[in-house]
Design a protein around this motif. Structure first.
Motif, PDB file in Angstrom:
ATOM      1  N   GLY A   1       0.805  -1.210   0.000  1.00  0.00           N
ATOM      2  CA  GLY A   1       0.000   0.000   0.000  1.00  0.00           C
ATOM      3  C   GLY A   1       0.840   1.263   0.000  1.00  0.00           C
ATOM      4  O   GLY A   1       2.057   1.224  -0.127  1.00  0.00           O
TER       5      GLY A   1
ATOM      6  N   SER B   1      -3.455   3.836   1.987  1.00  0.00           N
ATOM      7  CA  SER B   1      -4.278   2.750   1.454  1.00  0.00           C
ATOM      8  C   SER B   1      -3.958   1.510   2.277  1.00  0.00           C
ATOM      9  O   SER B   1      -2.804   1.187   2.489  1.00  0.00           O
ATOM     10  CB  SER B   1      -3.965   2.514  -0.014  1.00  0.00           C
ATOM     11  N   ASP B   2      -4.973   0.831   2.773  1.00  0.00           N
ATOM     12  CA  ASP B   2      -4.750  -0.297   3.671  1.00  0.00           C
ATOM     13  C   ASP B   2      -4.142  -1.514   2.986  1.00  0.00           C
ATOM     14  O   ASP B   2      -3.431  -2.282   3.594  1.00  0.00           O
ATOM     15  CB  ASP B   2      -6.048  -0.699   4.366  1.00  0.00           C
ATOM     16  N   LYS B   3      -4.445  -1.721   1.736  1.00  0.00           N
ATOM     17  CA  LYS B   3      -3.860  -2.839   1.014  1.00  0.00           C
ATOM     18  C   LYS B   3      -3.848  -2.526  -0.476  1.00  0.00           C
ATOM     19  O   LYS B   3      -4.536  -1.630  -0.931  1.00  0.00           O
ATOM     20  CB  LYS B   3      -4.603  -4.127   1.296  1.00  0.00           C
TER      21      LYS B   3
ATOM     22  N   THR C   1      -4.783  -2.489  -4.024  1.00  0.00           N
ATOM     23  CA  THR C   1      -6.042  -2.688  -4.738  1.00  0.00           C
ATOM     24  C   THR C   1      -5.717  -3.079  -6.172  1.00  0.00           C
ATOM     25  O   THR C   1      -4.556  -2.994  -6.598  1.00  0.00           O
ATOM     26  CB  THR C   1      -6.868  -1.386  -4.727  1.00  0.00           C
TER      27      THR C   1
ATOM     28  N   PHE D   1      -3.937  10.422  -4.077  1.00  0.00           N
ATOM     29  CA  PHE D   1      -4.494  10.226  -2.726  1.00  0.00           C
ATOM     30  C   PHE D   1      -4.639  11.574  -2.058  1.00  0.00           C
ATOM     31  O   PHE D   1      -3.861  12.460  -2.266  1.00  0.00           O
ATOM     32  CB  PHE D   1      -3.569   9.337  -1.904  1.00  0.00           C
TER      33      PHE D   1
END
Length: 182
Positions: free
Chosen positions: A131, A149-151, A153, A182
Motif C-alpha cells: 500500500g 491505502s490499507d492494502k 487494490t 491520494f
C-alpha cells in the motif's frame, strides 16, 4: 550505530544533503550501507587529521542490516536522515559522527518503489509492497507511519510507478497509462 571510515565514494543511486554533509546509499556491492561525507567536502569520506576529536570533518558509513534488503531511498525529514529499505525504515539522528544514533522504525513495511518518495506538507509519502504510506511527526524524536491505502487494490497490481509528486494537497503516482492520487 558504529561509524566506519572509507577511502572513496562508491557509486550510489540516492543522495541527500544535511548540514554541509552528503549522505548517499544505493550501492550495488553494499546495498544496506549508508555513507556520509566530511562536513563541507561532499567528495571526501576520509579522516585527514586521523584524530577522532575532529569528528565533524570525518566521513564514513553505517550498515543498516535487515534481511539483506537494499536501501531504496533517502530523505531529510525533521532534521534527521530517513533511510528506506524494502522491509523497514531507519532514522539517523545527529550531526557529528560520534553523536549519530540509528533507530529502526517499528513498521512492517518499507519502500518498494524508490521514485514514490515525496516530502511535502510536513509528511513523507511512499509506496510499500502492500500500500501507500506517510510518515508524520510532531517532534524530531517521534515519527509515526500511517497507511493511506490499507492494502494493494487492483489499481496497484502490475502498476510500474515512473514518478511521483505532491501537488495541491494530493500525492500523485504516475505509471504507464495510469495516474493514481491520494
Amino acid at each position: 550505530g558504529t561509524v566506519t571510515k572509507v577511502d572513496k565514494i562508491p557509486n550510489c543511486d540516492y543522495a541527500v544533503v544535511k548540514n554541509a554533509k552528503i549522505y548517499y546509499a544505493g550501492n550495488d556491492e553494499q546495498p544496506d550501507r549508508l555513507f556520509f561525507s566530511k562536513t563541507g567536502n561532499p567528495e571526501d569520506v576520509t579522516d585527514v587529521l586521523g584524530e577522532r576529536e575532529a569528528d565533524d570533518i570525518i566521513g564514513g558509513f553505517f550498515d543498516l542490516h535487515s534481511n539483506e534488503m537494499p536501501i531504496t531511498g533517502l530523505v531529510v525529514y525533521q532534521g534527521s536522515i530517513v533511510a528506506f529499505k524494502q522491509d523497514c525504515i531507519y532514522v539517523v539522528r545527529g550531526d557529528l559522527a560520534l553523536e549519530y544514533t540509528v533507530e529502526k522504525m517499528t513498521v512492517s513495511t518499507g519502500c518498494s518503489v524508490p521514485c514514490s518518495i515525496q516530502v511535502a506538507n510536513n509528511m513523507v509519502f511512499y509506496m510499500g509492497y502492500d500500500g501507500v504510506y506517510y510518515i508524520t511527526s510532531t517532534t524530531q524524536d517521534l515519527m509515526i507511519v500511517e497507511p493511506i491505502s490499507d492494502k494493494i487494490t487492483p489499481e496497484f497490481e502490475n502498476f510500474d510507478v515512473y514518478c511521483s509528486i505532491y501537488f495541491k494537497s494530493k500525492y500523485f503516482l504516475f505509471g504507464e497509462g495510469k495516474t493514481l492520487y491520494f
